[in-house]
Enzyme design. Structure first.
Site, PDB file in Angstrom:
ATOM      1  N   CYS A   1       0.848  -1.203   0.000  1.00 31.07           N
ATOM      2  CA  CYS A   1       0.000   0.000   0.000  1.00 31.07           C
ATOM      3  C   CYS A   1       0.877   1.244   0.000  1.00 31.07           C
ATOM      4  O   CYS A   1       1.940   1.261   0.615  1.00 31.07           O
ATOM      5  CB  CYS A   1      -0.915   0.029   1.225  1.00 31.07           C
ATOM      6  SG  CYS A   1      -2.146  -1.295   1.286  1.00 31.07           S
TER       7      CYS A   1
ATOM      8  N   GLN B   1     -10.867  -9.848 -11.904  1.00 27.78           N
ATOM      9  CA  GLN B   1     -10.731  -8.603 -11.161  1.00 27.78           C
ATOM     10  C   GLN B   1     -10.425  -8.909  -9.695  1.00 27.78           C
ATOM     11  O   GLN B   1     -11.053  -9.770  -9.081  1.00 27.78           O
ATOM     12  CB  GLN B   1     -12.002  -7.764 -11.271  1.00 27.78           C
ATOM     13  CG  GLN B   1     -12.295  -7.273 -12.680  1.00 27.78           C
ATOM     14  CD  GLN B   1     -11.280  -6.257 -13.191  1.00 27.78           C
ATOM     15  OE1 GLN B   1     -10.480  -5.718 -12.433  1.00 27.78           O
ATOM     16  NE2 GLN B   1     -11.311  -5.995 -14.488  1.00 27.78           N
TER      17      GLN B   1
ATOM     18  N   PHE C   1     -10.157  -7.183 -25.688  1.00 26.68           N
ATOM     19  CA  PHE C   1      -9.448  -7.598 -24.473  1.00 26.68           C
ATOM     20  C   PHE C   1     -10.467  -8.195 -23.495  1.00 26.68           C
ATOM     21  O   PHE C   1     -10.530  -7.822 -22.333  1.00 26.68           O
ATOM     22  CB  PHE C   1      -8.713  -6.426 -23.824  1.00 26.68           C
ATOM     23  CG  PHE C   1      -7.780  -5.680 -24.748  1.00 26.68           C
ATOM     24  CD1 PHE C   1      -6.473  -6.110 -24.938  1.00 26.68           C
ATOM     25  CD2 PHE C   1      -8.206  -4.539 -25.416  1.00 26.68           C
ATOM     26  CE1 PHE C   1      -5.608  -5.417 -25.787  1.00 26.68           C
ATOM     27  CE2 PHE C   1      -7.354  -3.840 -26.265  1.00 26.68           C
ATOM     28  CZ  PHE C   1      -6.050  -4.285 -26.448  1.00 26.68           C
TER      29      PHE C   1
ATOM     30  N   ASN D   1     -15.880 -11.204 -18.684  1.00 24.05           N
ATOM     31  CA  ASN D   1     -16.442 -10.440 -17.564  1.00 24.05           C
ATOM     32  C   ASN D   1     -17.460  -9.404 -18.027  1.00 24.05           C
ATOM     33  O   ASN D   1     -18.511  -9.222 -17.399  1.00 24.05           O
ATOM     34  CB  ASN D   1     -15.298  -9.763 -16.799  1.00 24.05           C
ATOM     35  CG  ASN D   1     -15.748  -9.096 -15.514  1.00 24.05           C
ATOM     36  OD1 ASN D   1     -16.405  -9.699 -14.670  1.00 24.05           O
ATOM     37  ND2 ASN D   1     -15.386  -7.821 -15.347  1.00 24.05           N
TER      38      ASN D   1
ATOM     39  N   GLU E   1      -9.480 -11.659 -27.546  1.00 22.14           N
ATOM     40  CA  GLU E   1      -8.590 -11.801 -26.398  1.00 22.14           C
ATOM     41  C   GLU E   1      -7.300 -12.476 -26.847  1.00 22.14           C
ATOM     42  O   GLU E   1      -7.325 -13.365 -27.699  1.00 22.14           O
ATOM     43  CB  GLU E   1      -9.294 -12.629 -25.317  1.00 22.14           C
ATOM     44  CG  GLU E   1      -8.438 -13.189 -24.221  1.00 22.14           C
ATOM     45  CD  GLU E   1      -7.702 -12.118 -23.437  1.00 22.14           C
ATOM     46  OE1 GLU E   1      -6.511 -12.321 -23.161  1.00 22.14           O
ATOM     47  OE2 GLU E   1      -8.310 -11.071 -23.113  1.00 22.14           O
TER      48      GLU E   1
ATOM     49  N   ASP F   1      -3.984 -11.177 -31.162  1.00 21.86           N
ATOM     50  CA  ASP F   1      -3.092 -10.219 -30.517  1.00 21.86           C
ATOM     51  C   ASP F   1      -3.556  -8.816 -30.894  1.00 21.86           C
ATOM     52  O   ASP F   1      -3.281  -8.332 -31.995  1.00 21.86           O
ATOM     53  CB  ASP F   1      -1.649 -10.457 -30.968  1.00 21.86           C
ATOM     54  CG  ASP F   1      -0.664  -9.544 -30.251  1.00 21.86           C
ATOM     55  OD1 ASP F   1      -1.112  -8.620 -29.537  1.00 21.86           O
ATOM     56  OD2 ASP F   1       0.554  -9.753 -30.406  1.00 21.86           O
TER      57      ASP F   1
ATOM     58  N   ASP G   1     -11.245  -3.067 -22.628  1.00 22.78           N
ATOM     59  CA  ASP G   1     -10.707  -3.216 -21.269  1.00 22.78           C
ATOM     60  C   ASP G   1      -9.273  -3.737 -21.365  1.00 22.78           C
ATOM     61  O   ASP G   1      -8.990  -4.886 -21.035  1.00 22.78           O
ATOM     62  CB  ASP G   1     -11.592  -4.177 -20.465  1.00 22.78           C
ATOM     63  CG  ASP G   1     -11.128  -4.333 -19.022  1.00 22.78           C
ATOM     64  OD1 ASP G   1     -10.370  -3.470 -18.543  1.00 22.78           O
ATOM     65  OD2 ASP G   1     -11.506  -5.333 -18.380  1.00 22.78           O
TER      66      ASP G   1
ATOM     67  N   CYS H   1      -6.822   0.601 -16.676  1.00 18.93           N
ATOM     68  CA  CYS H   1      -6.077   0.433 -15.424  1.00 18.93           C
ATOM     69  C   CYS H   1      -4.818   1.288 -15.415  1.00 18.93           C
ATOM     70  O   CYS H   1      -3.948   1.107 -14.562  1.00 18.93           O
ATOM     71  CB  CYS H   1      -5.740  -1.045 -15.194  1.00 18.93           C
ATOM     72  SG  CYS H   1      -4.784  -1.807 -16.520  1.00 18.93           S
TER      73      CYS H   1
END
EC number: 2.1.1.190
Length: 445
Positions: free
Chosen positions: A77, A265, A294, A299, A315, A343, A364, A399
């Site tokens: 953290c 996730q 992706f 999900n 994917e 890819d 994503d 992300c």
């Protein structure tokens, strides 16, 4: 020589305070925006320095007592000393700053941040393991801050309590094994029916190792797996037939089985809220054809399909494509989805056009972003380009705010999209990791 003093202006993407002293940028671990601090430099470069805070002369009103006794030593953290709402606000500022400074664009509206439990949220983790005789045996935990050494810890508040309570027993277990010096990592994966510990073994377990492993698994109600080389070597050790890992999305009546090393996730609580937000932005309709790039194990794909849309998922991992097909069949959606291994970092305009027309995209990508995918869309300056396959709406889940901003700049400035909305998703509380979501819509000619 007097101790230097700095006024901290902001946080960087590693959670360090950023200050400027005599024309040089100073990154100060442990300092917060608005604070006046003294600091000690630990690394000097021509244009910047990296330092640790010594004393806080004037504290931020958002400074708080860290909730974990290992904070400051453990590197898991970075910002526990920043009050929770302040963490979310800081991440929102990071997103806005990246969009402007990298992408040269701004969102037309900011979405309310998505956040959930502050503690016990991390259902997947890779714990380092090291046998150190002079420290009393075995260490199990995250790396120390700014170090390759393993932190000496006996609990972790971001892990689910039952996993945190396993840290000391895991040390004791490894200490009993014949290969205690050849076991560098334990990967933890928590599902709704099981918890799996994957022992990364550099040498085979010996027959005498079976008894302590089985006793540990029985006592703590976990499955123990092993991994000797690549991901394809992951296999159950004991029990051989456990309930296995899965997670569910009750809002969409979906269940996903997964292997402990397959990407899912980390935060299942936020994942559910993130999916709801993504569906609100994407607005999938029956009869639409939607791409999920992706897509991982599906999900986002399967919730989109629940709307009645036809979904095409791409994917790069063959194993995840197989898992996505398995989940589609399990949830009676095989007729509405199609998955393809590809890819996406080698996407070209011709390949994109060959996939046919999509009404909408959901993207994503990993931290590297989706630059080849967005570059494959036709430029607005190309009057002769075929735009029949161009999506009217793109929802981008990111992300890494830097690569989102880069890709947003391309979409807005060269591909003819408007950045209608964006916001942060606090997927990893107490860390500097910034997850975000953005909505793009094709601008009218």
């Amino acid at each position: 020589m007097s101790t230097p003093i700095a006024l901290v202006e902001s946080l960087d993407q590693e959670g360090r305070g950023v200050a400027h002293v005599e024309g040089k940028t100073i990154f100060i671990d442990g300092a917060l925006p608005g604070e006046q601090v003294t600091y000690k430099v630990r690394r000097r470069k021509e244009r910047y320095e990296v330092a640790d805070v010594l004393d806080v002369l004037q504290a931020s009103h958002l400074r708080t007592q860290p909730g974990c006794e290992h904070f400051g030593v453990c590197g898991g953290c970075a910002i526990q000393h920043l009050e929770f709402s302040g963490q979310v606000a800081a991440k929102q500022r990071m997103l806005e700053s990246n969009l402007w400074h990298i992408g040269k664009t701004r969102s037309e509206r900011m979405l309310p941040p998505i956040y959930g439990p502050a503690w016990g949220y991390r259902h997947k983790a890779r714990l380092r393991v090291r046998h150190v005789a002079k420290k009393g045996g075995v260490l199990v935990g995250f790396n120390e801050k700014s170090s390759s050494f393993v932190a000496d810890m006996d609990s972790c508040r971001v892990l689910p309590p039952h996993v945190s309570n396993l840290i000391v027993p895991m040390k004791e277990l490894v200490g009993q094994l014949s290969i205690r010096d050849r076991l560098p990592q334990i990967e933890v994966a928590v599902g709704e029916l099981a918890t799996v510990l994957v022992l990364r073994i550099l040498e085979p377990l010996q027959p005498q190792d079976a008894a302590p492993i089985k006793a540990f698994a029985d006592r703590y109600g976990v499955e123990v797996w092993t991994q000797s080389k690549g991901p394809d070597t992951v296999q159950p050790f004991y029990p051989l037939q456990g309930p296995g890992l899965s997670y569910s999305l009750p809002e969409f009546n979906l269940t996903y089985p997964f292997k402990p090393t397959e990407f899912t996730q980390v935060n299942p609580y936020i994942n559910r809220v993130m999916l709801r937000r993504a569906m609100q932005l994407l607005q999938p309709q029956p009869g639409e054809r939607i791409a999920d790039f992706f897509c991982g194990l599906g999900n986002f794909t399967l919730p989109i399909a629940r709307s009645g849309a036809s979904v095409f998922g791409m994917e790069g991992s063959a194993a995840l494509v197989a898992r996505a097909n398995e989940s589609a069949a399990l949830n009676s959606l095989a007729g509405q989805v199609e998955f393809q291994e590809a890819d996406l970092f080698k996407m070209t305009p011709a390949l994109l056009q060959s996939l046919g027309r999509f009404d909408k995209w959901l993207i994503d990508p990993p931290r590297d972003g989706a630059i080849e995918l967005v570059k494959a869309l036709p430029d607005i300056e190309d009057a002769d380009a075929d735009t029949s396959h161009v999506p009217q709406r793109i929802v981008y889940v990111s992300c890494n705010p830097a690569t989102l901003a880069r890709d947003a700049g391309i979409l807005v400035h060269t591909k003819g999209y408007r950045l209608l909305a964006s916001g942060v998703i606090n997927m990893f509380p107490h860390t500097s990791h910034v997850e975000s979501i953005a909505l793009f819509e094709k601008a009218s000619p």
